[in-house]
Design an enzyme around this catalytic site. Sequence first.
Site, PDB file in Angstrom:
ATOM      1  N   ASP A 112       0.787  -1.247   0.000  1.00 21.42           N
ATOM      2  CA  ASP A 112       0.000   0.000   0.000  1.00 21.42           C
ATOM      3  C   ASP A 112       0.820   1.299   0.000  1.00 21.42           C
ATOM      4  O   ASP A 112       0.511   2.217   0.783  1.00 21.42           O
ATOM      5  CB  ASP A 112      -0.967   0.006   1.205  1.00 21.42           C
ATOM      6  CG  ASP A 112      -1.990  -1.132   1.164  1.00 21.42           C
ATOM      7  OD1 ASP A 112      -1.987  -1.915   0.205  1.00 21.42           O
ATOM      8  OD2 ASP A 112      -2.782  -1.230   2.122  1.00 21.42           O
ATOM      9  N   CYS A 124      -1.922  -2.835   7.635  1.00 20.26           N
ATOM     10  CA  CYS A 124      -1.840  -3.768   6.514  1.00 20.26           C
ATOM     11  C   CYS A 124      -0.558  -4.599   6.510  1.00 20.26           C
ATOM     12  O   CYS A 124      -0.585  -5.776   6.140  1.00 20.26           O
ATOM     13  CB  CYS A 124      -2.082  -3.039   5.207  1.00 20.26           C
ATOM     14  SG  CYS A 124      -3.805  -2.465   5.114  1.00 20.26           S
ATOM     15  N   LYS A 146      -7.100  -4.950  -2.910  1.00 24.84           N
ATOM     16  CA  LYS A 146      -7.852  -5.485  -1.769  1.00 24.84           C
ATOM     17  C   LYS A 146      -8.773  -4.414  -1.211  1.00 24.84           C
ATOM     18  O   LYS A 146      -8.538  -3.220  -1.397  1.00 24.84           O
ATOM     19  CB  LYS A 146      -6.885  -5.995  -0.701  1.00 24.84           C
ATOM     20  CG  LYS A 146      -5.944  -4.912  -0.210  1.00 24.84           C
ATOM     21  CD  LYS A 146      -4.919  -5.456   0.744  1.00 24.84           C
ATOM     22  CE  LYS A 146      -4.028  -4.359   1.259  1.00 24.84           C
ATOM     23  NZ  LYS A 146      -4.740  -3.307   2.004  1.00 24.84           N
TER      24      LYS A 146
HETATM   25  C1  VGL Z   1      -4.603   0.624   5.743  1.00 20.73           C
HETATM   26  C2  VGL Z   1      -6.172   1.500   7.155  1.00 20.73           C
HETATM   27  C3  VGL Z   1      -7.145   1.386   6.184  1.00 20.73           C
HETATM   28  C4  VGL Z   1      -3.174   0.218   5.529  1.00 20.73           C
HETATM   29  C5  VGL Z   1      -5.557   0.498   4.750  1.00 20.73           C
HETATM   30  O1  VGL Z   1      -2.734   0.146   4.362  1.00 20.73           O
HETATM   31  O2  VGL Z   1      -2.473  -0.039   6.536  1.00 20.73           O
HETATM   32  N1  VGL Z   1      -4.917   1.099   6.943  1.00 20.73           N
HETATM   33  N2  VGL Z   1      -6.814   0.890   4.983  1.00 20.73           N
END
Ligand code: VGL
Length: 206
Positions: free
Chosen positions: A13, A156, A111
């Site tokens: 991410d 994540c 995702k």
């Molecule tokens: C994430 C919160 C919501 C992350 C993704 O990538 O850690 N955290 N969505």
Amino acid sequence: MDTLPSDLLLVIDVQNDFCPGGTLAVADGDAVVPMINRLAQRFAHVVLTQDWHPAGHSSFATSHPDAAPFQTITMDYGPQTLWPDHCVQGSAGAAFHPQLAIERAELIIRKGFRREIDSYSAFYENDRHTPTGLAGYLRERGLKRIFLVGLATDYCVHYSAVDARRLGFETVVIEAGCRAIDLAGSLASAWTSMRDAGVQRLADLS
Ligand code: VGL
Ligand code: ZN
């Protein structure tokens, strides 16, 4: 440390919304970019994940009347933290950081694309049960040891690392390539749960 042909760098991410200026900015989040670009050159295989929510996703506080960001609610699959709107499919915030230079990445796994369920982990959605398909992909490709970097350490990266161990992969988190949200002690508890799951913590891959 030498990497093996059966090693994978899993980059979690590294998207604009998790970097300074984004809607769910992780402090110093963009600092991981040059670091990850360098690291990637040492791996035969690289996979990226991309948080990829439809507008109105159930993890967004704005989807729940009277709820505020960073509050935890109970969904039918368990507790769910509510977030500011982020990583909406096709938005600039959902794009990878523009300096992330890993054209060699062999797979991008998206995702969190189902409206009614969030997915922190690259392997399972937040019901801890619905697979993303990544485990099957890695097994078919003969990849055995997973090194994780990216955003955020306590969400994540943490969930992906614990699931990787649960699935039987050797799992290493490279701390210098991660940054955390750290909500109410979440970073310390993430490291504890990763350690208990048998995840190796490596300061850097020197
Ligand atoms: C994430 C919160 C919501 C992350 C993704 O990538 O850690 N955290 N969505
Ligand atoms: Zn998300």
